[in-house]
Design an enzyme around this catalytic site. Structure first.
Site, PDB file in Angstrom:
ATOM      1  N   LYS A   4      -0.721   3.964  -6.714  1.00  0.00           N
ATOM      2  CA  LYS A   4      -1.259   3.581  -7.628  1.00  0.00           C
ATOM      3  C   LYS A   4      -1.695   3.933  -8.267  1.00  0.00           C
ATOM      4  CE  LYS A   4      -3.017   0.310  -5.186  1.00  0.00           C
ATOM      5  NZ  LYS A   4      -2.629   0.508  -3.957  1.00  0.00           N
ATOM      6  N   THR A   5      -2.300   4.574  -7.728  1.00  0.00           N
ATOM      7  CA  THR A   5      -3.459   5.936  -8.077  1.00  0.00           C
ATOM      8  C   THR A   5      -2.463   6.995  -8.481  1.00  0.00           C
ATOM      9  OG1 THR A   5      -3.965   5.787  -5.424  1.00  0.00           O
ATOM     10  CG2 THR A   5      -4.854   7.860  -6.942  1.00  0.00           C
ATOM     11  N   ASP A  50      -9.036   8.650  -3.981  1.00  0.00           N
ATOM     12  CA  ASP A  50      -8.296   8.070  -4.996  1.00  0.00           C
ATOM     13  C   ASP A  50      -9.048   8.221  -6.097  1.00  0.00           C
ATOM     14  OD1 ASP A  50      -6.152   7.192  -3.501  1.00  0.00           O
ATOM     15  OD2 ASP A  50      -6.059   5.258  -3.853  1.00  0.00           O
ATOM     16  N   LYS A  67     -12.550   1.505  -9.435  1.00  0.00           N
ATOM     17  CA  LYS A  67     -11.653   1.424  -8.286  1.00  0.00           C
ATOM     18  C   LYS A  67     -12.912   0.737  -7.148  1.00  0.00           C
ATOM     19  CE  LYS A  67      -8.768   2.099  -4.066  1.00  0.00           C
ATOM     20  NZ  LYS A  67      -7.734   2.592  -4.716  1.00  0.00           N
ATOM     21  N   SER A 100     -16.810  17.057   2.002  1.00  0.00           N
ATOM     22  CA  SER A 100     -17.307  18.773   2.266  1.00  0.00           C
ATOM     23  C   SER A 100     -18.116  19.408   1.444  1.00  0.00           C
ATOM     24  CB  SER A 100     -16.188  19.047   2.714  1.00  0.00           C
ATOM     25  OG  SER A 100     -15.104  19.521   2.383  1.00  0.00           O
ATOM     26  N   GLU A 123      -7.869   0.591 -11.027  1.00  0.00           N
ATOM     27  CA  GLU A 123      -6.792   0.167  -9.823  1.00  0.00           C
ATOM     28  C   GLU A 123      -7.169  -0.604  -8.106  1.00  0.00           C
ATOM     29  OE1 GLU A 123      -6.182   4.258  -7.920  1.00  0.00           O
ATOM     30  OE2 GLU A 123      -5.112   3.149  -5.603  1.00  0.00           O
ATOM     31  N   GLY A 124      -6.896  -1.198  -7.969  1.00  0.00           N
ATOM     32  CA  GLY A 124      -6.911  -2.100  -7.039  1.00  0.00           C
ATOM     33  C   GLY A 124      -6.803  -1.386  -5.846  1.00  0.00           C
ATOM     34  N   ALA A 125      -7.318  -2.261  -4.825  1.00  0.00           N
ATOM     35  CA  ALA A 125      -7.013  -2.267  -3.066  1.00  0.00           C
ATOM     36  C   ALA A 125      -5.606  -2.829  -2.738  1.00  0.00           C
ATOM     37  CB  ALA A 125      -8.430  -1.944  -2.632  1.00  0.00           C
ATOM     38  N   GLY A 126      -4.549  -2.151  -1.669  1.00  0.00           N
ATOM     39  CA  GLY A 126      -3.724  -2.485  -1.529  1.00  0.00           C
ATOM     40  C   GLY A 126      -2.976  -3.528  -2.582  1.00  0.00           C
ATOM     41  N   SER A 147     -11.054   2.129   0.906  1.00  0.00           N
ATOM     42  CA  SER A 147     -11.298   2.044   2.460  1.00  0.00           C
ATOM     43  C   SER A 147     -10.507   3.360   2.551  1.00  0.00           C
ATOM     44  CB  SER A 147     -11.351   0.831   3.460  1.00  0.00           C
ATOM     45  OG  SER A 147      -9.488   0.408   2.814  1.00  0.00           O
ATOM     46  N   THR A 202       0.736  -1.448  -0.184  1.00  0.00           N
ATOM     47  CA  THR A 202       0.412   0.184  -0.001  1.00  0.00           C
ATOM     48  C   THR A 202       1.177   1.219   0.298  1.00  0.00           C
ATOM     49  OG1 THR A 202      -1.929   1.036   1.263  1.00  0.00           O
ATOM     50  CG2 THR A 202      -0.452   0.258   2.707  1.00  0.00           C
ATOM     51  N   GLU A 203       0.044   2.582  -0.428  1.00  0.00           N
ATOM     52  CA  GLU A 203       1.419   3.538  -0.237  1.00  0.00           C
ATOM     53  C   GLU A 203       2.544   3.866  -1.678  1.00  0.00           C
ATOM     54  OE1 GLU A 203      -0.530   6.589   0.626  1.00  0.00           O
ATOM     55  OE2 GLU A 203      -1.747   5.135   1.194  1.00  0.00           O
ATOM     56  N   ASN A 255       8.227   3.764  -8.498  1.00  0.00           N
ATOM     57  CA  ASN A 255       7.513   5.207  -8.696  1.00  0.00           C
ATOM     58  C   ASN A 255       8.933   5.600  -6.998  1.00  0.00           C
ATOM     59  OD1 ASN A 255       5.689   6.896  -8.941  1.00  0.00           O
ATOM     60  ND2 ASN A 255       4.039   6.440  -7.298  1.00  0.00           N
TER      61      ASN A 255
HETATM   62 MG   LIG Z   1      -4.722   4.202  -4.375  1.00  0.00          MG
END
Ligand SMILES: [Mg+2]
Length: 235
Positions: A16-17, A62, A38, A48, A123-126, A42, A12-13, A183
Site C-alpha cells: 500500500k505504501t 510509512d 495515515k 534516531s 493509507e489505511g492500516a491493514g 503500528s 498487510t504487506e 502490485n
Molecule cells: Mg504501509
C-alpha cells in the site's frame, strides 16, 4: 470537499505504501498540492539522530515514505498523528503500550490535509476489516473519510480470493471503489498464477483493474494517465 483516495490492501504487506508513494510523487510532479495521511500506524520504530522527527519519538516508516514522496508537504507529525510500536492492529498496539487510542483523531486528523491540499491520499492500516476497537473496523473509517477506495492487491497465488473478498466487503458497505492495482511486493518467478490473475479478477469484479506494478517498478503509463484524470476532476 477536497478530493482523494483511500488506499486499502487485500492483506498487510501488499505494498500500500509503495503504491501510495508512487501516486504521491506523480501528483507532486504535476504541480498538485498532494496531502498524505495515515490515520494510525503500528510497528513504528524509535527515531534516531538522522530522522526528521525528534530523537526518542516513534516514527512510522510509512508516514516518512509518503511525506517524502509528496515533496515534504506540511508537518511530518501530521501525516500519522497516532503511532504505536507493537506490530498489532492499532488499538491493540495502543493497549499494549498503555496509550490512549483516539478514534475521533482518526477522522479529524484529515482536516489538516484537507485545508492545504488539492488531493489527499489516505493509507489505511491493514485491510478493510482490520479492527479499530469496539465494533469499528477500517471500513467504517473509510466510509467516514468519504474517499473512494483504491484496492492494492498482491499479484501472487491467493490474490483472486483476497481481492474478491475485499471488493465484496466494500460493496456490502456501499463504499465506492475507484479500482484495483495489482502490485508485486516480492518477485515470485516460480508462481504460475501471476499471468492469469488479472484476467480472473477482471472476469469477477465490476470495478476496474487499473493496472499492474512490477516489483520495485514505476507507475505504468495507464496508471499515470488515470491518476491525472482523477486529479483534473478536482479543478
Ligand atoms: Mg504501509
Amino acid at each position: 470537499m477536497v478530493r482523494g483516495l483511500f488506499i486499502t490492501g487485500t492483506d498487510t504487506e501488499v505494498g500500500k505504501t509503495y503504491v501510495a508513494a508512487l501516486l504521491a510523487a506523480e501528483l507532486a510532479a504535476a504541480g498538485c498540492r498532494v496531502g498524505v495521511y495515515k490515520p494510525a500506524a503500528s510497528g513504528c520504530t524509535v527515531a534516531s539522530g538522522n530522522s526528521p522527527l525528534p530523537p526518542g519519538t516513534l516514527v512510522s516508516d510509512d508516514a516518512v515514505a509518503l511525506w517524502e514522496a509528496a515533496g515534504r508537504p506540511g508537518e511530518l507529525d501530521r501525516v500519522c498523528p497516532q503511532r504505536f510500536a507493537a506490530p498489532l492492529a492499532p488499538h491493540l498496539a495502543a493497549q499494549a503500550e498503555g496509550k490512549a487510542f483516539d478514534v475521533d483523531l482518526l477522522r479529524t486528523g484529515l482536516d489538516y490535509w484537507a485545508a492545504r491540499s488539492d488531493f489527499v491520499l489516505v493509507e489505511g492500516a491493514g485491510g478493510l476489516l482490520c479492527p479499530l476497537g469496539g465494533r469499528e473496523m477500517m471500513a467504517d473509517l473509510a466510509a467516514d473519510l468519504g474517499f473512494p477506495l483504491l484496492i492494492v492487491a498482491r499479484n501472487a497465488l491467493g490474490t483472486i480470493n483476497h481481492t474478491l473478498l475485499t471488493v465484496e466487503a466494500a460493496e456490502r458497505r456501499r463504499l465506492p471503489i475507484a479500482g484495483i492495482i495489482l502490485n508485486t511486493p516480492s518477485p515470485r518467478p516460480d508462481d504460475p498464477s501471476t499471468a492469469g490473475n488479472p484476467a480472473e479478477i477482471r472476469a469477477h469484479c465490476s470495478c476496474p483493474l487499473l493496472g499492474e506494478i512490477a516489483h520495485g517498478g514505476q507507475l505504468p503509463g495507464q496508471l499515470s494517465r488515470w491518476l491525472q484524470r482523477r486529479r483534473l476532476e478536482t479543478t
